[in-house]
Write a protein that holds these residues in place. Sequence first.
Motif, PDB file in Angstrom:
ATOM      1  N   ALA A  44       0.826  -1.210   0.000  1.00 49.30           N
ATOM      2  CA  ALA A  44       0.000   0.000   0.000  1.00 49.30           C
ATOM      3  C   ALA A  44       0.857   1.256   0.000  1.00 49.30           C
ATOM      4  O   ALA A  44       0.450   2.293  -0.531  1.00 49.30           O
ATOM      5  CB  ALA A  44      -0.937   0.003   1.208  1.00 49.30           C
ATOM      6  N   SER A  45       2.054   1.181   0.590  1.00 52.78           N
ATOM      7  CA  SER A  45       2.929   2.351   0.682  1.00 52.78           C
ATOM      8  C   SER A  45       3.340   2.860  -0.690  1.00 52.78           C
ATOM      9  O   SER A  45       3.314   4.075  -0.955  1.00 52.78           O
ATOM     10  CB  SER A  45       4.204   2.000   1.463  1.00 52.78           C
ATOM     11  N   ILE A  46       3.755   1.957  -1.554  1.00 52.58           N
ATOM     12  CA  ILE A  46       4.256   2.364  -2.867  1.00 52.58           C
ATOM     13  C   ILE A  46       3.147   2.988  -3.710  1.00 52.58           C
ATOM     14  O   ILE A  46       3.346   4.056  -4.308  1.00 52.58           O
ATOM     15  CB  ILE A  46       4.942   1.180  -3.562  1.00 52.58           C
ATOM     16  N   PRO A  47       1.949   2.399  -3.787  1.00 56.81           N
ATOM     17  CA  PRO A  47       0.868   3.082  -4.505  1.00 56.81           C
ATOM     18  C   PRO A  47       0.532   4.448  -3.920  1.00 56.81           C
ATOM     19  O   PRO A  47       0.210   5.377  -4.671  1.00 56.81           O
ATOM     20  CB  PRO A  47      -0.317   2.115  -4.373  1.00 56.81           C
ATOM     21  N   ALA A  48       0.612   4.593  -2.586  1.00 60.00           N
ATOM     22  CA  ALA A  48       0.351   5.901  -1.980  1.00 60.00           C
ATOM     23  C   ALA A  48       1.401   6.913  -2.422  1.00 60.00           C
ATOM     24  O   ALA A  48       1.083   8.075  -2.718  1.00 60.00           O
ATOM     25  CB  ALA A  48       0.339   5.779  -0.458  1.00 60.00           C
ATOM     26  N   ALA A  49       2.666   6.486  -2.484  1.00 62.06           N
ATOM     27  CA  ALA A  49       3.724   7.382  -2.957  1.00 62.06           C
ATOM     28  C   ALA A  49       3.547   7.721  -4.430  1.00 62.06           C
ATOM     29  O   ALA A  49       3.779   8.854  -4.850  1.00 62.06           O
ATOM     30  CB  ALA A  49       5.086   6.730  -2.712  1.00 62.06           C
ATOM     31  N   GLY A  76      10.315   3.615  -9.200  1.00 65.13           N
ATOM     32  CA  GLY A  76      10.752   4.994  -9.388  1.00 65.13           C
ATOM     33  C   GLY A  76      10.181   5.977  -8.399  1.00 65.13           C
ATOM     34  O   GLY A  76       9.996   7.158  -8.724  1.00 65.13           O
ATOM     35  N   VAL A  77       9.899   5.521  -7.172  1.00 63.58           N
ATOM     36  CA  VAL A  77       9.366   6.425  -6.147  1.00 63.58           C
ATOM     37  C   VAL A  77      10.236   6.364  -4.897  1.00 63.58           C
ATOM     38  O   VAL A  77      10.912   5.368  -4.635  1.00 63.58           O
ATOM     39  CB  VAL A  77       7.908   6.093  -5.766  1.00 63.58           C
ATOM     40  N   GLU A  78      10.208   7.456  -4.130  1.00 57.02           N
ATOM     41  CA  GLU A  78      10.953   7.531  -2.880  1.00 57.02           C
ATOM     42  C   GLU A  78       9.993   7.619  -1.702  1.00 57.02           C
ATOM     43  O   GLU A  78       8.999   8.344  -1.756  1.00 57.02           O
ATOM     44  CB  GLU A  78      11.880   8.737  -2.884  1.00 57.02           C
ATOM     45  N   LEU A  79      10.288   6.873  -0.662  1.00 56.60           N
ATOM     46  CA  LEU A  79       9.551   6.945   0.592  1.00 56.60           C
ATOM     47  C   LEU A  79      10.480   6.489   1.707  1.00 56.60           C
ATOM     48  O   LEU A  79      11.551   5.929   1.448  1.00 56.60           O
ATOM     49  CB  LEU A  79       8.272   6.101   0.559  1.00 56.60           C
ATOM     50  N   ASP A  80      10.074   6.753   2.929  1.00 54.22           N
ATOM     51  CA  ASP A  80      10.892   6.382   4.082  1.00 54.22           C
ATOM     52  C   ASP A  80      10.504   4.996   4.571  1.00 54.22           C
ATOM     53  O   ASP A  80       9.314   4.663   4.655  1.00 54.22           O
ATOM     54  CB  ASP A  80      10.716   7.391   5.218  1.00 54.22           C
TER      55      ASP A  80
END
Length: 258
Positions: A44-49, A76-80
């Motif tokens: 879920a984190s990656i789709p939210a990013a 191709g996304v950045e998140l913590d």
Amino acid sequence: MWASGDYPSMVEAFLLPLGPHLAEAAGAGPGRRVLDVAAGTGNASIPAALRGADVVASDLTPELLEAGRARAQAAGVELDWVPADAENLPFADASFDVVMSAIGAMFTPHHERTAAEMARVCRPGGTVALLSWTPEGTIGALFRAIGPFAPAPPPGARPAPLWGSEDHVRELFGDTVTWSPMTRHTLDITAFPEREAIATHFIERYGPTIAARRNAAANGREADFDAALAGVFHDADLGGGGDSRYAFEYLLGVGTRS
């Protein structure tokens, strides 16, 4: 437990649709700081990013976070990515606009602690969003079947599929969250043409199944375990004698932090 087997490959095999469904329902998007609790590999984190949100993915299992980092890089996304216990989150009060969990928080032993922590870190007026397998669905049946073979749970632990009960969720969060009408959905699974293949998939890759089967083997009950698991997927098969097909039921709940 979640580092055993190969849970990341299960996500890729059939669980991917769940993450985008939760991220959209939670309203993840630009200008919103999102915490994904028990995020695993970031389903879920990656789709939210990807929707433009500022995302923190937290999980207790470092191996899953490492797999998530690789998935995010490929997307191709950045998140913590933050190692964290859902029952004791290392974040300040009211520090997120959205706090969500897709079939993650439900597997914490102490439900009340996890719910209290999710509510604590969500700002007033923010969103709490949950996606959980139901007790009545296939995964609920799986946990009932493997329960007698599993190691003893921690003191005070409650069954994971309870999070898929609307009454249980409302009880857990009490007056801290005002819920919109909760809805039930199904994840359609056609990745396993033969019924035996899905049972093998769970035996080899799913942490809870691996732990229960190992305990069964230690007590000379491995054959009984295999028969119980096969029975779950036999009863749930909607293929009608053709290719196996399954519909895993889940509950989606979205609410506003009071």
